[in-house]
Design a protein around this motif. Structure first.
Motif, PDB file in Angstrom:
ATOM      1  N   LEU A 170       0.985  -1.056   0.031  1.00 17.30           N
ATOM      2  CA  LEU A 170       0.158  -0.148   0.192  1.00 17.30           C
ATOM      3  C   LEU A 170       1.313   1.293  -0.101  1.00 17.30           C
ATOM      4  O   LEU A 170       0.769   2.343  -0.695  1.00 17.30           O
ATOM      5  CB  LEU A 170      -0.712   0.265   1.091  1.00 17.30           C
ATOM      6  CG  LEU A 170      -1.416   1.256   1.665  1.00 17.30           C
ATOM      7  CD1 LEU A 170      -2.420   1.748   0.643  1.00 17.30           C
ATOM      8  CD2 LEU A 170      -2.200   1.377   2.599  1.00 17.30           C
ATOM      9  N   GLU A 211       1.897   1.701  -3.234  1.00 17.03           N
ATOM     10  CA  GLU A 211       1.304   2.480  -4.263  1.00 17.03           C
ATOM     11  C   GLU A 211       0.952   4.031  -4.253  1.00 17.03           C
ATOM     12  O   GLU A 211       1.030   4.675  -5.021  1.00 17.03           O
ATOM     13  CB  GLU A 211      -0.388   1.506  -4.542  1.00 17.03           C
ATOM     14  CG  GLU A 211      -1.100   1.938  -4.808  1.00 17.03           C
ATOM     15  CD  GLU A 211      -2.626   1.850  -4.845  1.00 17.03           C
ATOM     16  OE1 GLU A 211      -2.590   1.004  -3.375  1.00 17.03           O
ATOM     17  OE2 GLU A 211      -3.659   1.409  -5.177  1.00 17.03           O
ATOM     18  N   LEU A 212       1.431   4.161  -2.688  1.00 17.08           N
ATOM     19  CA  LEU A 212       0.530   5.354  -2.547  1.00 17.08           C
ATOM     20  C   LEU A 212       1.665   6.538  -2.542  1.00 17.08           C
ATOM     21  O   LEU A 212       2.109   7.572  -3.290  1.00 17.08           O
ATOM     22  CB  LEU A 212      -0.155   5.802  -0.776  1.00 17.08           C
ATOM     23  CG  LEU A 212      -1.140   5.303  -0.492  1.00 17.08           C
ATOM     24  CD1 LEU A 212      -1.215   5.663   0.674  1.00 17.08           C
ATOM     25  CD2 LEU A 212      -2.329   5.528  -1.016  1.00 17.08           C
ATOM     26  N   LEU A 248       1.993   6.977  -6.740  1.00 16.62           N
ATOM     27  CA  LEU A 248       0.838   7.525  -7.114  1.00 16.62           C
ATOM     28  C   LEU A 248       0.673   8.931  -8.715  1.00 16.62           C
ATOM     29  O   LEU A 248       1.803   9.412  -7.376  1.00 16.62           O
ATOM     30  CB  LEU A 248      -0.220   7.963  -6.450  1.00 16.62           C
ATOM     31  CG  LEU A 248      -1.665   8.083  -7.273  1.00 16.62           C
ATOM     32  CD1 LEU A 248      -2.351   7.228  -7.162  1.00 16.62           C
ATOM     33  CD2 LEU A 248      -2.877   9.015  -6.625  1.00 16.62           C
ATOM     34  N   GLY A 249       0.920   8.586  -9.512  1.00 15.67           N
ATOM     35  CA  GLY A 249       0.721   9.871 -10.131  1.00 15.67           C
ATOM     36  C   GLY A 249       1.983  10.376 -10.170  1.00 15.67           C
ATOM     37  O   GLY A 249       2.790  11.473 -11.002  1.00 15.67           O
ATOM     38  N   ARG A 265       7.955  13.267  -1.359  1.00 17.06           N
ATOM     39  CA  ARG A 265       6.614  12.861  -0.702  1.00 17.06           C
ATOM     40  C   ARG A 265       7.063  11.840   0.249  1.00 17.06           C
ATOM     41  O   ARG A 265       7.920  10.567   0.298  1.00 17.06           O
ATOM     42  CB  ARG A 265       5.460  11.846  -2.098  1.00 17.06           C
ATOM     43  CG  ARG A 265       4.493  11.449  -1.073  1.00 17.06           C
ATOM     44  CD  ARG A 265       3.807  10.702  -2.256  1.00 17.06           C
ATOM     45  NE  ARG A 265       3.264  11.615  -3.413  1.00 17.06           N
ATOM     46  CZ  ARG A 265       2.873  11.604  -4.651  1.00 17.06           C
ATOM     47  NH1 ARG A 265       2.339   9.771  -4.849  1.00 17.06           N
ATOM     48  NH2 ARG A 265       2.343  12.130  -6.215  1.00 17.06           N
TER      49      ARG A 265
END
Lengths: 352, 352
Positions: free
Chosen positions: A180, A183-184, A187-188, A283
DNA sequence: ATGAAAGCGCTAACAC
DNA sequence: GTGTTAGCGCTTTCAT
């Protein structure tokens, strides 16, 4: 139509025996002739008997003793939340007049010896049930084995020792948790970035659960983003007061094309502090709703927190143990909690 | 030290009155002299009395009747889940031998008249408590007012009519929900994109709750991303079988620099179907873990689902009503559920 | 207005 | 082995 609830008394009448005998058959308390047992079982097979759990507890005077073994609440805000969960669980019991004590045995989550000492004490006090967060793998294995052998029912939460024969494990799937996070964090971001996984202030050999997260994290990039040329590296950072902490972190942050940092425990705020100072935009993903993390989440320095809901875990642990001891209810072996994604914007909805 | 729990019997002895009198004072069932009342209250003030809730229910024979008013479970998988929540709640009661029936009154969520008809029937049957999902604003207001006036306690869930004097509202903060969607949809997209908000198959004037989401969505872009030149537009799409559906959607998808689409209800899969056909890459966000959404989440065509946990909402609704009726426990006026973020990767952890 | 007492469904102790 | 019975803490009914 309005089938009144069947009571033991009814069963007794139908089987032509006494209430006591029915009770003995239902609970296998022995001392009943096979003849009588047959009669009762026959009735039981025909009807749908659901015991009244309320009445059952009211009737039993027995005082159960539970022991919860967790890291000291003051050692970490995370464990403070577990502790509060225990309290809530206990309060719930009191409400229902269930007389069951929950003793707390605390240990120092950084010292294996402390864990060993506490578990030894817990074991010798022979409680009716144990709820334990077995952070130390090698120290836990023999302890949990002893519990099994002494037929002391126990529940693991937070961390799972797979081979232990616990009633149930309550916690999260850490491999998926790592996935998870991956994925986060990706993302983008369209491919070819560098991502760092950070174990902060951890004694890695003793924290195999963190390695699960690492495996999951890497797995996601391999299976889901394979064609993209991403670079994943993992590091272990020392205690933040250590001179090397800042130095190593500094060099890590100079990783070219750094897109994201994943901190595998609740220490993401340490990284956020540093990023803020350096005004670097990366991030950042971490764990647990502890105050420092919340602050940086609000400021936008941390983008995601994965929430483990320690309070609910502990509360459910108590409840599960009670259900088992008092109501004969076998829990599911694996009670996996949802991997809750917290951002700046849904944070408030999680603060009870 | 080991202070035994104080019982009504003890209080009676301490106050020099009978158990019956104590009970009457505690529950204000009248018929007690001010003299006796004083004596009891004095004792009550000194000690800490926590009634044994188990014993209380065992003692009461009274059969309560609840009514749940929700859209027909077959009208939408979402409401199916609410329905299951009701069942779970009821099963829980049965376990504890609580005799309380939960009648279900269903309505057609697309027909106001159906709602009016059902609520009228519910009202006239004079239940002890009502759990209602008041989807239709104008039809709900008078109904809920009648309930208040007739002193029938009720709980709203899913949708909230603010001015209604309900015991409690169980659901989510929709404004924040819209903000969350905005945060997730814009994440990692550095400025100057176009974002579309879509109300699909909805009778907007009757669905003011969707407008809350819209407000929140726009608010986020204004307050959090203000300096960035993003374009936000909202559209309402007709029924997917309607000829105009595809046509309008097509023109919407031609929006220049389209970065994301936010569908305010559970119909995101309709958009996903289309995007898949056209092989267009746009971030898509919607609501609810219904099967079609889950499929597209797995395929990566939908990035985020915001989960409302209808099952838990309904279950909690029942439990809250029971606590109120049986145990005199006043619920909090607002029980806001967490805004749960579901992705491809944490999806499984949410599937019980 | 108040006290005494009979349950609620189950368990456990005690006769037989 | 088996039946009987006295509670568990509260509510509720029925005399008084």
């Amino acid at each position: 139509m309005k089938q009144k609830n069947i009571r033991i008394k009814d069963i007794a009448a139908m089987a032509g025996v006494s209430e006591g005998t029915v009770d003995r058959v239902i609970h296998k308390r022995g001392k009943v002739s096979s003849d009588a047992a047959d009669k009762v079982n026959k009735v039981l097979a025909e009807i749908e008997y659901t015991p009244n759990l309320l009445a059952r507890t009211l009737g039993t005077a027995r005082n159960y003793r539970l022991i919860a073994v967790i890291p000291h609440p003051e050692s970490d805000p995370y464990w403070k939340q577990s502790f509060e969960g225990l309290e809530q669980g206990e309060a719930e019991l009191a409400q229902f007049g269930i007389t069951m004590s929950v003793e707390r045995f605390f240990y120092d989550p950084t010292k294996k010896e402390s864990f060993q000492q506490v578990t030894l004490k817990a074991f010798h006090s022979k409680p009716d049930g144990i709820l334990v967060a077995p952070l130390f793998y090698y120290a836990s294995v023999p302890f949990l084995k002893e519990l099994s052998e002494s037929k002391i029912p126990f529940i693991q939460f937070n961390t799972r020792i797979e081979q232990a024969k616990s009633l149930s494990f309550i916690g999260q799937d850490l491999f998926q948790s790592g996935r998870l996070a991956a994925e986060l964090i990706s993302l983008g971001n369209a491919g070819n970035g560098s991502y760092i996984l950070l174990h902060v202030e951890e004694d890695l050999p003793n924290s195999i659960h963190l390695l699960e997260k690492e495996k999951g994290f890497k797995n996601y990039f391999e299976t889901e983003l394979a064609p993209q040329p991403n670079h994943i590296k993992s590091y272990t950072l020392p205690d933040s007061t250590h001179v090397l902490f800042e130095k190593e972190l500094q060099s890590i942050l100079r990783t070219p094309n750094l897109k994201g940092i994943y901190v595998t425990n609740s220490k993401a705020y340490l990284i956020a502090t540093y990023l803020e100072k350096e005004k670097q935009q990366v991030r950042l993903i971490g764990y647990d709703l502890v105050e420092e993390n919340i602050n940086y989440l609000r400021k936008g320095m941390i983008q995601f927190i994965i929430h483990q809901n320690p309070k609910r875990q502990a509360k459910l642990g108590i409840r599960t143990l009670v259900n088992y001891l008092l109501f004969d209810k076998k829990p599911t072996a694996l009670n996996l909690f949802p991997l809750e994604v917290i951002t700046k914007t849904n944070l408030d909805s999680y603060q009870i």
